[in-house]
Design an enzyme around this catalytic site. Structure first.
Site, PDB file in Angstrom:
ATOM      1  N   HIS A 142      89.511  23.537  38.876  1.00 50.06           N
ATOM      2  CA  HIS A 142      88.054  22.470  38.893  1.00 50.06           C
ATOM      3  C   HIS A 142      88.787  20.884  39.516  1.00 50.06           C
ATOM      4  O   HIS A 142      88.617  20.122  38.842  1.00 50.06           O
ATOM      5  CB  HIS A 142      87.724  22.454  37.580  1.00 50.06           C
ATOM      6  CG  HIS A 142      87.092  23.490  36.985  1.00 50.06           C
ATOM      7  ND1 HIS A 142      86.386  23.425  35.905  1.00 50.06           N
ATOM      8  CD2 HIS A 142      87.123  24.742  37.499  1.00 50.06           C
ATOM      9  CE1 HIS A 142      86.108  24.878  35.511  1.00 50.06           C
ATOM     10  NE2 HIS A 142      86.555  25.524  36.781  1.00 50.06           N
ATOM     11  N   GLU A 201      74.258  25.072  38.919  1.00 54.04           N
ATOM     12  CA  GLU A 201      73.059  23.991  38.993  1.00 54.04           C
ATOM     13  C   GLU A 201      73.114  23.333  40.241  1.00 54.04           C
ATOM     14  O   GLU A 201      74.048  23.206  40.948  1.00 54.04           O
ATOM     15  CB  GLU A 201      73.652  23.038  38.004  1.00 54.04           C
ATOM     16  CG  GLU A 201      73.454  23.529  36.471  1.00 54.04           C
ATOM     17  CD  GLU A 201      73.750  22.394  35.461  1.00 54.04           C
ATOM     18  OE1 GLU A 201      74.047  21.341  35.967  1.00 54.04           O
ATOM     19  OE2 GLU A 201      73.693  22.633  34.202  1.00 54.04           O
ATOM     20  N   TYR A 226      74.595  14.279  33.148  1.00 55.36           N
ATOM     21  CA  TYR A 226      73.980  15.636  33.574  1.00 55.36           C
ATOM     22  C   TYR A 226      74.367  16.819  32.744  1.00 55.36           C
ATOM     23  O   TYR A 226      74.070  18.133  33.014  1.00 55.36           O
ATOM     24  CB  TYR A 226      74.475  16.171  34.956  1.00 55.36           C
ATOM     25  CG  TYR A 226      73.551  15.124  35.777  1.00 55.36           C
ATOM     26  CD1 TYR A 226      72.188  15.723  36.690  1.00 55.36           C
ATOM     27  CD2 TYR A 226      73.720  13.638  36.205  1.00 55.36           C
ATOM     28  CE1 TYR A 226      71.501  14.503  37.187  1.00 55.36           C
ATOM     29  CE2 TYR A 226      73.190  12.905  37.083  1.00 55.36           C
ATOM     30  CZ  TYR A 226      71.920  13.298  37.514  1.00 55.36           C
ATOM     31  OH  TYR A 226      71.117  12.667  38.255  1.00 55.36           O
TER      32      TYR A 226
HETATM   33 CA    CA Z   1      73.949  20.192  33.755  1.00 58.09          CA
END
Ligand code: CA
Length: 364
Positions: free
Chosen positions: A144, A237, A247
């Site tokens: 990531h 998303e 978020y």
């Molecule tokens: Ca999210």
């Protein structure tokens, strides 16, 4: 599906791709690339392409691929490596090229961004300087790293990051993990960033609560920043980014943790910004771009996503800030990035050992 139809005047094979709205001609512009990741168009019609293993190359309009440019930074590969490439909005005058990458650090690795000047012969980046270093260094060497670069019309630079597989850091405003970063092109932090004056928060943070962001694009009409991120198991998303908003990752998600632990439901909360669209099972998309060109009229106003595991180009129709339709166009290869070129064609990068740059136009 793809079918060979002819050989173009350029000598390159062309294939026809039947899609819902239009027939597309697919041409291989260049091949032999090692997991190409980012793409930028030089004003003279050539392309700059980054390869995950750390090489930046120039590709001519005829598809000739250069040797790796000198002067690029060393990279930590894993899920990182050399990632996105972008030109300065004033490139015609200053020849500045921006890169984002997994940076080897003394105590691990983390995402970084920097810039250098493309020399007149286009064989090197000169005077490469780091403008952003993700802090602190992540606990995972592998996962990531993000990361995309987008300039705004007012000359600011957005950099997307990943959570470095330490999801709690996405909610920690003293860490750059799982954040969208906004800086000036020289690396200084704009005074109007949402956390610029908050004690203990990193001032470069623009939004937080993200997982691993590899899609970033500015809506051509509204100027809003749109973002795409990988979910854990399911829960990919798309979000519309507002400064300072949270978020949700990992407090809520439309997916489940990769180790099978479930994430508390409901999958969204009123105090957290929810995705405008999400996918379970995952489509696993990386780059994304709004298509505004004339070369494929049937796709104008659509949002295009580069599907990795789904091995597809995903075309979304939009109704304002809502996704109103979806077409998955099978490509038979992992697609890392999708970009609209200066000729209005759609360019794709295939994420393969022998990766290619594909050019898509409407059948005429
Ligand atoms: Ca999210």
């Amino acid at each position: 599906m793809l079918a060979l139809i002819s050989v173009a005047a350029t000598g390159k094979p062309q294939q026809c791709l039947k899609t819902e709205k239009t027939d597309i001609i697919v041409e291989t512009l260049a091949g032999g690339l090692d997991h190409p990741w980012g793409l930028a168009f030089l004003p003279d019609g050539r392309l700059l392409v980054s390869e995950r293993a750390g090489h930046l190359r120039v590709v001519s309009a005829e598809g000739e691929v250069s040797r790796p440019l000198d002067g690029t930074p060393s990279v930590h590969i894993a899920e990182g490596g050399l990632l996105d490439v972008a030109l300065d909005p004033g490139f015609a005058e200053n020849r500045l090229v921006y890169l984002t990458y997994g940076e080897p650090r003394e105590d691990g690795a983390a995402t970084a961004a920097g810039r250098g000047r493309l020399n007149p012969a286009s064989t090197a980046l000169e005077n490469f300087q780091v403008i952003f270093r993700q802090q602190p260094v992540g606990t995972s060497d592998y996962h990531h790293f993000g990361s995309r670069l987008v300039f705004t019309s007012d000359g600011k630079l957005f950099i997307s990051t990943g959570d470095r597989f330490n999801s709690d850091l996405s909610q920690d405003l003293s860490a750059d993990m799982g954040k969208i970063i906004r800086i000036n092109p020289d690396g200084l932090v704009p005074f109007d960033n949402p956390f610029a004056n908050r004690q203990g928060a990193r001032p470069e943070i623009w939004s937080y609560g993200h997982r691993n962001i590899q899609g970033l694009a500015i809506h051509p009409d509204t100027g809003a920043l749109w973002e795409g991120e990988f979910g854990p198991t399911g829960g990919d998303e798309i979000n519309i980014i507002e400064p300072g908003h949270n978020y949700g990752w990992p407090l809520v998600s439309w997916g489940e943790h990769v180790d099978g632990r479930s994430i508390p439901k409901p999958p969204t909360r009123p105090d957290l910004a929810d995705a405008i669209q999400h996918w379970t099972p995952s489509i696993s998309f990386s780059g994304m771009t709004f298509y505004t060109g004339k070369a494929i009229p049937a796709w104008r106003g659509n949002l295009l996503l580069a599907g990795l595991a789904s091995q597809a180009l995903i075309r979304l129709t939009l109704n304002g800030s809502r996704v109103s339709g979806e077409e998955r166009i099978p490509m038979g290869e992992r697609i890392r990035h999708v970009v609209q070129g200066p000729d209005d064609s759609v360019y794709l990068l295939t994420d393969e050992d022998h990766g290619r740059i594909l050019r898509l136009t409407s059948e005429r």
